[in-house]
Every structure is written in C-alpha cells, then in structure tokens.
Design a protein around this motif. Sequence first.
Motif, PDB file in Angstrom:
ATOM      1  N   ASP A  44      14.497  53.654   2.540  1.00 33.33           N
ATOM      2  CA  ASP A  44      12.582  53.338   1.587  1.00 33.33           C
ATOM      3  C   ASP A  44      12.058  52.791   2.928  1.00 33.33           C
ATOM      4  O   ASP A  44      11.097  52.847   2.999  1.00 33.33           O
ATOM      5  CB  ASP A  44      13.533  53.180   1.205  1.00 33.33           C
ATOM      6  CG  ASP A  44      14.378  53.792  -0.452  1.00 33.33           C
ATOM      7  OD1 ASP A  44      14.411  55.175  -0.372  1.00 33.33           O
ATOM      8  OD2 ASP A  44      14.567  53.454  -1.123  1.00 33.33           O
ATOM      9  N   PHE A  45      12.811  51.424   3.611  1.00 36.30           N
ATOM     10  CA  PHE A  45      11.640  50.893   4.145  1.00 36.30           C
ATOM     11  C   PHE A  45      12.196  51.081   5.899  1.00 36.30           C
ATOM     12  O   PHE A  45      10.764  51.132   6.319  1.00 36.30           O
ATOM     13  CB  PHE A  45      12.329  49.472   3.886  1.00 36.30           C
ATOM     14  CG  PHE A  45      12.241  49.296   2.145  1.00 36.30           C
ATOM     15  CD1 PHE A  45      11.141  49.563   1.427  1.00 36.30           C
ATOM     16  CD2 PHE A  45      12.913  47.777   1.835  1.00 36.30           C
ATOM     17  CE1 PHE A  45      10.888  49.167  -0.154  1.00 36.30           C
ATOM     18  CE2 PHE A  45      12.967  47.426   0.494  1.00 36.30           C
ATOM     19  CZ  PHE A  45      12.326  48.155   0.097  1.00 36.30           C
ATOM     20  N   LYS A 128       6.106  55.047   8.984  1.00 42.33           N
ATOM     21  CA  LYS A 128       4.779  54.717   7.998  1.00 42.33           C
ATOM     22  C   LYS A 128       5.064  54.541   6.476  1.00 42.33           C
ATOM     23  O   LYS A 128       4.539  53.519   6.270  1.00 42.33           O
ATOM     24  CB  LYS A 128       3.518  55.563   8.534  1.00 42.33           C
ATOM     25  CG  LYS A 128       2.305  54.768   8.275  1.00 42.33           C
ATOM     26  CD  LYS A 128       1.502  56.464   8.196  1.00 42.33           C
ATOM     27  CE  LYS A 128      -0.607  55.483   8.258  1.00 42.33           C
ATOM     28  NZ  LYS A 128      -1.396  56.316   8.209  1.00 42.33           N
ATOM     29  N   VAL A 129       5.336  55.843   6.104  1.00 41.59           N
ATOM     30  CA  VAL A 129       5.481  55.953   4.599  1.00 41.59           C
ATOM     31  C   VAL A 129       6.680  54.306   4.725  1.00 41.59           C
ATOM     32  O   VAL A 129       6.389  53.668   3.364  1.00 41.59           O
ATOM     33  CB  VAL A 129       6.281  56.705   4.534  1.00 41.59           C
ATOM     34  CG1 VAL A 129       6.771  56.383   3.118  1.00 41.59           C
ATOM     35  CG2 VAL A 129       5.394  57.864   4.260  1.00 41.59           C
ATOM     36  N   GLU A 131       7.326  51.115   5.827  1.00 43.81           N
ATOM     37  CA  GLU A 131       6.566  49.846   5.869  1.00 43.81           C
ATOM     38  C   GLU A 131       5.722  50.258   4.956  1.00 43.81           C
ATOM     39  O   GLU A 131       5.331  48.975   4.733  1.00 43.81           O
ATOM     40  CB  GLU A 131       5.755  49.921   7.901  1.00 43.81           C
ATOM     41  CG  GLU A 131       4.970  48.657   7.921  1.00 43.81           C
ATOM     42  CD  GLU A 131       6.410  48.181   8.452  1.00 43.81           C
ATOM     43  OE1 GLU A 131       5.938  46.920   7.930  1.00 43.81           O
ATOM     44  OE2 GLU A 131       7.761  48.744   8.584  1.00 43.81           O
ATOM     45  N   GLU A 132       4.909  51.130   4.801  1.00 39.12           N
ATOM     46  CA  GLU A 132       4.611  51.025   3.305  1.00 39.12           C
ATOM     47  C   GLU A 132       4.633  50.695   2.335  1.00 39.12           C
ATOM     48  O   GLU A 132       5.198  49.182   1.632  1.00 39.12           O
ATOM     49  CB  GLU A 132       3.474  51.855   3.141  1.00 39.12           C
ATOM     50  CG  GLU A 132       2.473  52.434   3.406  1.00 39.12           C
ATOM     51  CD  GLU A 132       1.822  53.803   3.910  1.00 39.12           C
ATOM     52  OE1 GLU A 132       1.652  54.334   3.174  1.00 39.12           O
ATOM     53  OE2 GLU A 132       0.427  53.785   4.476  1.00 39.12           O
ATOM     54  N   LEU A 133       6.415  51.088   2.011  1.00 36.53           N
ATOM     55  CA  LEU A 133       6.918  51.082   1.036  1.00 36.53           C
ATOM     56  C   LEU A 133       7.755  49.407   0.605  1.00 36.53           C
ATOM     57  O   LEU A 133       7.471  48.520  -0.085  1.00 36.53           O
ATOM     58  CB  LEU A 133       8.596  51.604   0.959  1.00 36.53           C
ATOM     59  CG  LEU A 133       7.943  53.363   0.804  1.00 36.53           C
ATOM     60  CD1 LEU A 133       8.827  54.038   0.418  1.00 36.53           C
ATOM     61  CD2 LEU A 133       7.626  53.524  -1.140  1.00 36.53           C
ATOM     62  N   LYS A 134       7.900  48.870   2.245  1.00 34.99           N
ATOM     63  CA  LYS A 134       8.480  47.389   2.678  1.00 34.99           C
ATOM     64  C   LYS A 134       7.196  46.124   1.626  1.00 34.99           C
ATOM     65  O   LYS A 134       7.237  45.234   1.399  1.00 34.99           O
ATOM     66  CB  LYS A 134       8.674  47.375   3.665  1.00 34.99           C
ATOM     67  CG  LYS A 134       9.375  46.093   4.726  1.00 34.99           C
ATOM     68  CD  LYS A 134      10.326  46.451   5.361  1.00 34.99           C
ATOM     69  CE  LYS A 134       9.177  46.207   6.791  1.00 34.99           C
ATOM     70  NZ  LYS A 134      10.136  46.294   7.556  1.00 34.99           N
ATOM     71  N   GLU A 135       5.902  46.649   2.470  1.00 40.47           N
ATOM     72  CA  GLU A 135       4.806  45.661   2.506  1.00 40.47           C
ATOM     73  C   GLU A 135       4.685  46.036   0.768  1.00 40.47           C
ATOM     74  O   GLU A 135       4.808  44.284  -0.179  1.00 40.47           O
ATOM     75  CB  GLU A 135       3.927  46.406   2.731  1.00 40.47           C
ATOM     76  CG  GLU A 135       4.021  46.071   4.578  1.00 40.47           C
ATOM     77  CD  GLU A 135       2.560  46.959   4.847  1.00 40.47           C
ATOM     78  OE1 GLU A 135       1.914  47.166   3.861  1.00 40.47           O
ATOM     79  OE2 GLU A 135       2.043  45.981   6.839  1.00 40.47           O
ATOM     80  N   LYS A 136       4.419  46.805   0.106  1.00 42.74           N
ATOM     81  CA  LYS A 136       4.160  47.059  -1.386  1.00 42.74           C
ATOM     82  C   LYS A 136       6.395  45.922  -2.264  1.00 42.74           C
ATOM     83  O   LYS A 136       5.465  45.690  -3.250  1.00 42.74           O
ATOM     84  CB  LYS A 136       3.931  48.903  -1.893  1.00 42.74           C
ATOM     85  CG  LYS A 136       2.973  49.017  -1.461  1.00 42.74           C
ATOM     86  CD  LYS A 136       2.771  50.644  -1.616  1.00 42.74           C
ATOM     87  CE  LYS A 136       1.434  51.506  -1.642  1.00 42.74           C
ATOM     88  NZ  LYS A 136       1.332  52.881  -1.666  1.00 42.74           N
TER      89      LYS A 136
END
Length: 323
Positions: A44-45, A128-129, A131-136
């Motif tokens: 996921d991350f 990219k996805v 990284e976005e999931l990790k930030e969220k």
Amino acid sequence: MEIFKQVRVFDFVKYSNYGLWVSLILLAGAVFLFIKPGFTLGIDFAGGSSAQLRYEGKAPIEQVRALLEAEPAFKGVQVSEFDSVEELLVKIPNNAELEGRNLAPMLESILAPSGEFEIRKMDSVGAKVGEELKEKGIVSLLLAFIAMMVYVSFRYEWRFALAGILALIHDVIITAASIVVFAIDLNLEVIAALLTLIGYSINDTIIIFDRIREKMLNDKTNDITLVINEAISHTLSRTLLTSLTVFFVVLTLYVFGGSIIVGFSLPMLVGVIVGTCSSMFLAPKLAILLGFNIEKYHAKELEKQRRAKERAKIRQQYEGGRV
C-alpha cells in the motif's frame, strides 16, 4: 452486569509506580525497534504488486522463489506461506519494467514448471499512489490526535487532559512497535488499527477520568490517592467487561480471519491490552506527577459555584424588576 458484586478498593496508585517503569522500558524498546530494524512498508505504501497463489498440493516455496529470482524483472521478490501450506503470497517490489503490465499471465508462464496453481488475488499499487497513501495515513493519525487533544482539553483540567494525551501517545507507540516485533507490513490495515485504538483508548481513559472528577466534587476529600483508587475500583467491572468484549471479538478476527486481516487484528489485540492498562495505571498517575493539586481544584470549583450563584441571583433580581 458486573464482575465484582462487592466493590473492593485496590491501591492502583501504588501499583502504578511499577506500571510507570514498565511503560518506560516498553517505550525505550519501541524507540529502539523504530530505529532498527524499523518498519517494513507494505504494498500500500511502498508500491509494487502482490499475488496470492494456491496450489493443488503443498506449495513448492523454494522452487517458486528460484523461478522468479531467475527473471531480472522479478529481482527482490518475496515469497512466503499464506494461511496454509497450499497457498503462497508473492510480493513483487516496484519495478519500472513491470509498471502498467498485466502480471498474471507473466506469473503463470514463469511458474508453470512448479505445478498446477491458480492466482486467487492480485493487487498492484504504483509508486506515486503508494506515496500518496502513506502521506494520507500519517495525516489521518495526526488529525485524530489533534481532535482528541482538543476534546480532552475542553473537558478536563489541563493536567488530566495532558495525562490523557500522553497515555494515548504511549498506547500508539507501543502498539506500533508490536508491528515490528511480529514482522507485519505497515499498510492501510495497520493505520486502521491504530486509528481504532486511538478512539478506544481515549474512551477508556475518559470513563475513569469522569469518575475521578465526580468523586472529587462529591466526596470533598483532599486525598487525591484515595479518590483515584476509589474511582478506578468502582469502574473496574465496566472497564474489564468492555476490554474483554473487545479483546475476544478481535481475537476471533485474528484466529478465523487469517493472514488477510492480521494487519488489523494483531495490533488491535496488543492495543486493547496496552490501552486498558494505561487507563488504570498510567494516565491517573501522570496527572499526579504533573502536579495536580486537589485542594486548589476544590477551591476553584467553590469559586465557580459562588460566581454561578451570584449570576443566578442577579438574573432573578433583573427578572423581578429590582435591578
């Protein structure tokens, strides 16, 4: 429903001295685990792909690993048993050569010599996805903490509010360390478990804090140790019943849910135990260590009541036309 028919007052403040040292040791161990070996990011991350394979007989894990490692595009692949000896979980790291390609036919072709199997599940997440999931995920944890801080700050005297937040941080850190100990990949399931724990833990602490405040206002004693011991003892049945109910529900998920949900169920099992203990043995003790003074609290409450009576008296005079 109660576990104890007769309430017995236990010396929780005395026991919390030992609990405080245990918590400090666990926190030190958790920080060490965060540094080395640290978290293993899940698909996921970190991005990449995962495939769940099921063989007709015992899965040839070593052969599968060797066949995939022989392909340059699959270098760094991880192959592990999944739930049973017939099933395997294949984790494929992010690779520009594989990005956007349908991996199912490739796996079927490469692993054909290993025997008959079916691909039961295939997941892919781009870098990219991921990284976005990790930030969220990080933002969601921070927002949950901020929301709880605001809530307890308005509800309690600041020392109790701070003690509740520190106990909550303690619970999350130790639970997060268990993820490293049990070699669970850090993914969205783990974030969901930590968010659930934040709500559970603060609720458990609030129940005890409410009873402490109630006894401080009603009993008018200046012995904060006695107040805390009686308050926790009177809520002990409720605390244990709630904790055991949640524990056995999560234990059922862990035992029967299989590896697919272990990222949620196992951290929650640890979190329920840690959160229950911190509510009884850590949070009230921290309020004392932060310098809470019950005599000043009583004086402050008496002043509030005096001002409230004055306002009510002035309001009555105004309504009666005497002002």
